[in-house]
Design an enzyme around this catalytic site. Structure first.
Site, PDB file in Angstrom:
ATOM      1  N   ARG A 342     -20.481  35.962 -26.785  1.00 15.00           N
ATOM      2  CA  ARG A 342     -20.571  34.775 -27.425  1.00 15.00           C
ATOM      3  C   ARG A 342     -21.566  34.619 -28.769  1.00 15.00           C
ATOM      4  O   ARG A 342     -20.901  33.831 -29.841  1.00 15.00           O
ATOM      5  CB  ARG A 342     -21.269  33.969 -26.477  1.00 15.00           C
ATOM      6  CG  ARG A 342     -20.538  33.615 -25.080  1.00 15.00           C
ATOM      7  CD  ARG A 342     -21.367  32.748 -24.155  1.00 15.00           C
ATOM      8  NE  ARG A 342     -21.363  31.322 -24.637  1.00 15.00           N
ATOM      9  CZ  ARG A 342     -22.523  30.984 -25.024  1.00 15.00           C
ATOM     10  NH1 ARG A 342     -23.751  31.471 -25.192  1.00 15.00           N
ATOM     11  NH2 ARG A 342     -22.579  29.549 -25.642  1.00 15.00           N
ATOM     12  N   CYS A 375     -18.722  50.040 -32.236  1.00 11.26           N
ATOM     13  CA  CYS A 375     -18.353  50.446 -34.081  1.00 11.26           C
ATOM     14  C   CYS A 375     -17.639  49.324 -34.432  1.00 11.26           C
ATOM     15  O   CYS A 375     -16.545  49.265 -34.879  1.00 11.26           O
ATOM     16  CB  CYS A 375     -17.580  51.716 -34.016  1.00 11.26           C
ATOM     17  SG  CYS A 375     -17.265  52.362 -35.492  1.00 11.26           S
TER      18      CYS A 375
END
Length: 463
Positions: A342, A375
């Site tokens: 979110r 990443c």
């Protein structure tokens, strides 16, 4: 945890916003947000350590007493002639949560045929499930024969239902022409939304229903995430007008959910009695005018589970770029957008609480930017409010590598929206926390073997 033990647990525990406007331009430079230091909602500091020792991190924890309390509030929703509370299971579809709510008398709202089958697998009767979906799969008919209720969400869906079940009862979801939401991504009404049948297509709905001799017994509307009583009253009035135009066949009006939940201390939560009373009055006025006493359905999801969930994580690294004028101190967690999407998606805010590895709290505070383990530069737990691409620091207890952090208010749309599998991270386990502070495992941590089990070898020489 079986259905009987969940029912026993439930007994033991006891008893709309303004219309969406365009966002301002995103800020390019990092920002600092000034917020009060957050505290734990239902876990104790020692309980956080206990959870890590038992299940590892990251780990979702759902508080059963909070789930029960929110369900009781929803069941008391003001109504004139009866109310059915349908849990919007997309918020958190774990079978243990479904069974706990079912034991309290809740019914269920599914957003896909797969959610229907998941609820069935949890022991929920098809007759307690209503399907409102963007994608009505070809096998929906088998589920209807088991008792599933369908709300047609497009003219094509209504046509498909009528062809399969001429003369049957059906629900219709309308887009009433107004929407509400914290962001454009949570607004599911109005001209910018594809959800439901546009209200101006009413005559086509009537024509298809007449063609297949369908009885439209349910009208469904849902405008998005909102809590303003005036908006709810306006939408209920518009929806009742649609019911009246259908000529007296309608028995139930479903006004959806989307009740605002304050996750942060400065945010307000919906008071169901406030939004419900004007709606109750509209139903009473409708009955006086038409003679039809409509039943009410509501579909809370976030309201029931958001603040009942926490994510226990480990601070796996601490680093700094303070050598730069725009530098920051960073806390790197062993979770991220794989568990709590979110913030990266909406710029949503979640309370963050540092717990020392020995189960104590530190009174010294400093500003940190909190990031996840992916990443991905967008893997951020502290974006600026509503701005997912803008870094913001948060005042937190001073932390060291190996300390724990609890991400609060993750019960809704976190495990359910997990991007587990990105960077090949596994899905986190889920546990239920009872009134005595005990933990009950309700989903195991996944493994790399499970992640790759459906991959199929190919003969490279044939390529």
């Amino acid at each position: 945890m079986g259905a009987s033990s969940l029912a026993a647990l439930a007994l033991a525990l006891g008893s709309a916003t303004a219309l969406q406007l365009p966002r301002s331009a995103r800020r390019a430079r990092p920002a600092t947000t000034t917020m009060a230091v957050d505290g734990l909602r239902f876990l104790s500091p020692t309980g956080v350590v206990k959870c890590k020792e038992a299940f590892g991190t990251p780990c979702y924890v759902y508080d059963a007493p909070t789930l029960v309390a929110r369900a009781e509030e929803a069941l008391a929703f003001p109504n004139a002639f009866g109310v059915t509370v349908r849990y919007a299971m997309k918020a958190c579809p774990n079978g243990a949560v479904l069974r706990l709510f079912e034991s309290m008398g809740l019914h269920f709202d599914a957003s896909s045929v797969f959610e229907v089958r998941r609820a069935l697998a949890a022991g929920i009767a098809a007759s307690k499930i209503s399907l409102s979906t963007q994608q009505l799969d070809d096998d929906f008919g088998d589920l209807v024969k088991e008792g599933l209720k369908v709300n047609a969400c497009s003219l094509a869906q209504l046509e498909a239902f009528g062809a399969a079940f001429p003369g049957a009862d059906v629900g219709v979801r309308f887009n009433p022409g107004v929407g509400s939401g914290g962001t454009s991504k949570t607004n599911v009404g109005g001209p910018s939304s594809s959800f439901g049948i546009w209200h101006e297509d009413f005559d086509e709905v009537a024509a298809i229903a007449g063609k297949h001799d369908l009885n439209v017994v349910r009208v469904h509307t849902h405008i998005g995430s909102g809590s303003d009583a005036a908006v709810w009253q306006r939408v209920s009035r518009m929806s009742l007008d649609l019911c009246e135009r259908l000529g007296g066949t309608v028995e139930t009006l479903n006004l959806g959910g989307g009740y605002k939940v304050g996750r942060m201390a400065y945010e307000q939560s919906t008071d169901l009695s406030v939004v419900g009373e004007p709606v109750k009055a509209e139903f009473e006025a409708y009955a006086e005018r038409t003679g039809d006493e409509l039943k009410l359905e509501v579909e809370p999801g976030t309201f029931l589970v958001a603040n009942a969930g926490a994510l226990v994580t480990t601070i796996q690294d601490v680093t700094s770029t303070k050598g730069s004028e725009a530098g920051n101190d960073f806390l790197k967690l062993d979770c991220g957008m794989t568990e709590v999407l979110r913030p990266s998606l909406y710029g949503a805010q979640h309370p963050l609480v540092v717990v020392k590895r020995d189960g104590t709290l530190n009174s010294e505070h400093k500003p940190y930017v909190v990031v996840g383990h992916c990443c991905e530069s967008g893997d951020l737990l502290t974006p600026a409010p509503d701005e997912p691409e803008t870094l913001a620091s948060r005042d937190l207890a001073a932390a060291d590598r190996g300390d724990l952090m609890v991400v609060e208010s993750v019960g809704a749309y976190c495990a359910a929206m997990s991007t587990a599998g990105y960077n090949s991270f596994p899905s986190a386990p889920e546990v239920l926390h009872d009134k005595d502070g005990n933990f009950h495992l309700i989903r195991k941590r996944s493994s790399l073997d499970q992640l790759t089990m459906n991959e199929v070898d190919v003969d490279l020489s044939a390529l």
